[in-house]
Design a protein around this motif. Structure first.
Motif, mmCIF file in Angstrom:
data_model
loop_
_atom_site.group_PDB
_atom_site.id
_atom_site.type_symbol
_atom_site.label_atom_id
_atom_site.label_comp_id
_atom_site.label_asym_id
_atom_site.label_seq_id
_atom_site.Cartn_x
_atom_site.Cartn_y
_atom_site.Cartn_z
ATOM 1 N N GLU A 179 0.793 -1.229 0.000
ATOM 2 C CA GLU A 179 0.000 0.000 0.000
ATOM 3 C C GLU A 179 0.827 1.282 0.000
ATOM 4 N N THR A 180 2.087 1.220 0.449
ATOM 5 C CA THR A 180 2.867 2.457 0.624
ATOM 6 C C THR A 180 4.265 2.406 0.036
ATOM 7 N N ARG A 181 4.705 1.237 -0.398
ATOM 8 C CA ARG A 181 6.060 1.022 -0.907
ATOM 9 C C ARG A 181 7.129 1.250 0.166
ATOM 10 N N ILE A 182 6.729 1.198 1.422
ATOM 11 C CA ILE A 182 7.693 1.309 2.524
ATOM 12 C C ILE A 182 8.103 -0.101 2.940
ATOM 13 N N LYS A 183 9.415 -0.325 2.916
ATOM 14 C CA LYS A 183 9.964 -1.610 3.356
ATOM 15 C C LYS A 183 10.381 -1.475 4.811
ATOM 16 N N ILE A 184 9.897 -2.373 5.611
ATOM 17 C CA ILE A 184 10.252 -2.392 7.030
ATOM 18 C C ILE A 184 10.486 -3.855 7.387
ATOM 19 N N THR A 185 11.445 -4.125 8.237
ATOM 20 C CA THR A 185 11.778 -5.513 8.537
ATOM 21 C C THR A 185 11.343 -5.956 9.926
ATOM 22 N N LYS A 186 11.038 -4.993 10.793
ATOM 23 C CA LYS A 186 10.698 -5.348 12.178
ATOM 24 C C LYS A 186 9.502 -4.540 12.637
ATOM 25 N N LEU A 187 8.482 -5.242 13.091
ATOM 26 C CA LEU A 187 7.298 -4.624 13.659
ATOM 27 C C LEU A 187 7.024 -5.239 15.024
ATOM 28 N N GLU A 188 6.420 -4.446 15.889
ATOM 29 C CA GLU A 188 6.039 -4.942 17.213
ATOM 30 C C GLU A 188 4.540 -5.207 17.215
ATOM 31 N N GLN A 189 4.156 -6.411 17.600
ATOM 32 C CA GLN A 189 2.739 -6.727 17.700
ATOM 33 C C GLN A 189 2.173 -6.066 18.945
ATOM 34 N N LEU A 190 1.084 -5.316 18.782
ATOM 35 C CA LEU A 190 0.526 -4.552 19.890
ATOM 36 C C LEU A 190 -0.627 -5.251 20.594
ATOM 37 N N LYS A 191 -1.675 -5.548 19.837
ATOM 38 C CA LYS A 191 -2.905 -6.010 20.467
ATOM 39 C C LYS A 191 -3.883 -6.458 19.380
ATOM 40 N N ALA A 192 -4.821 -7.302 19.761
ATOM 41 C CA ALA A 192 -5.916 -7.690 18.864
ATOM 42 C C ALA A 192 -7.102 -6.768 19.110
ATOM 43 N N PHE A 193 -7.745 -6.358 18.029
ATOM 44 C CA PHE A 193 -8.954 -5.543 18.090
ATOM 45 C C PHE A 193 -10.053 -6.329 17.402
ATOM 46 N N GLY A 194 -11.122 -6.638 18.113
ATOM 47 C CA GLY A 194 -12.127 -7.521 17.537
ATOM 48 C C GLY A 194 -13.550 -7.249 17.955
ATOM 49 N N LYS A 195 -13.871 -6.004 18.299
ATOM 50 C CA LYS A 195 -15.253 -5.704 18.665
ATOM 51 C C LYS A 195 -16.171 -6.004 17.482
ATOM 52 N N ILE A 221 -7.065 2.157 17.680
ATOM 53 C CA ILE A 221 -5.765 1.510 17.471
ATOM 54 C C ILE A 221 -4.647 2.544 17.577
ATOM 55 N N ILE A 222 -4.828 3.689 16.942
ATOM 56 C CA ILE A 222 -3.813 4.757 16.958
ATOM 57 C C ILE A 222 -3.582 5.226 18.393
ATOM 58 N N ASN A 223 -4.657 5.495 19.127
ATOM 59 C CA ASN A 223 -4.507 5.971 20.504
ATOM 60 C C ASN A 223 -3.806 4.942 21.378
ATOM 61 N N PHE A 224 -4.120 3.661 21.183
ATOM 62 C CA PHE A 224 -3.444 2.611 21.938
ATOM 63 C C PHE A 224 -1.954 2.598 21.618
ATOM 64 N N ALA A 225 -1.621 2.648 20.346
ATOM 65 C CA ALA A 225 -0.208 2.633 19.938
ATOM 66 C C ALA A 225 0.536 3.840 20.490
ATOM 67 N N LEU A 226 -0.063 5.009 20.390
ATOM 68 C CA LEU A 226 0.605 6.216 20.895
ATOM 69 C C LEU A 226 0.799 6.160 22.401
ATOM 70 N N SER A 227 -0.135 5.550 23.122
ATOM 71 C CA SER A 227 0.019 5.421 24.583
ATOM 72 C C SER A 227 1.206 4.521 24.928
ATOM 73 N N LYS A 228 1.543 3.606 24.039
ATOM 74 C CA LYS A 228 2.669 2.697 24.270
ATOM 75 C C LYS A 228 4.015 3.341 23.932
ATOM 76 N N THR A 229 3.991 4.434 23.190
ATOM 77 C CA THR A 229 5.251 5.066 22.787
ATOM 78 C C THR A 229 5.682 6.188 23.713
ATOM 79 N N LYS A 230 4.838 6.550 24.664
ATOM 80 C CA LYS A 230 5.162 7.662 25.577
ATOM 81 C C LYS A 230 6.028 7.227 26.714
#
Length: 131
Positions: free
Chosen positions: A55-71, A122-131
């Motif tokens: 979707e973005t042509r950005i190559k990244i090799t490492k991601l951190e799994q945050l959480k499942a969202f399933g409401k 999801i964004i708010n959860f991720a940002l709370s983890k980066t502070k």
């Protein structure tokens, strides 16, 4: 099962978040996190890396799994569970819209647009983890 990727980069004054503009329904023309459906027998992180690149042509090799969202009803198509991932890129990385993304753009985390699905959660959860 889907994956959604929160990609952040630091610029001089703040942190920026990558969003794509959806080319297709549901939420056509809304901003959203890059992501999509996991292929059969595909590892979740591999799916996230693939979807981000498609979707973005950005190559990244490492991601951190945050959480499942399933409401229920988070996706109008069906009861879809999404696994959120977090990644960081260098400040000079540019995104190029591709595949089912009409546009790709970096937004200041201090001034985000209205987003599709439950991506604000999801964004708010991720940002709370980066502070």
């Amino acid at each position: 099962m889907t994956v959604d990727i929160v990609v952040l980069k630091k610029n001089h004054l703040n942190i920026e978040l990558l969003l794509i503009k959806r080319k297709n329904e549901p939420f056509k023309d809304f901003w959203a996190l890059p992501g999509g459906f996991v292929n059969e027998n595909e590892d979740l992180e591999v799916a996230a890396i693939r979807e981000l690149f498609e979707e973005t042509r950005i190559k990244i090799t490492k991601l951190e799994q945050l959480k499942a969202f399933g409401k229920p009803l988070r996706d109008p198509r069906n009861h879809v569970v999404s696994i959120a991932f977090l990644g960081f890129v260098k400040n000079n990385i540019e995104a190029i819209a591709n595949d089912d993304a009409k546009d790709a753009k970096w937004f200041s985390t201090n001034k985000l647009p209205i987003v599709a699905f439950d991506h604000d959660e999801i964004i708010n959860f991720a940002l709370s983890k980066t502070k």
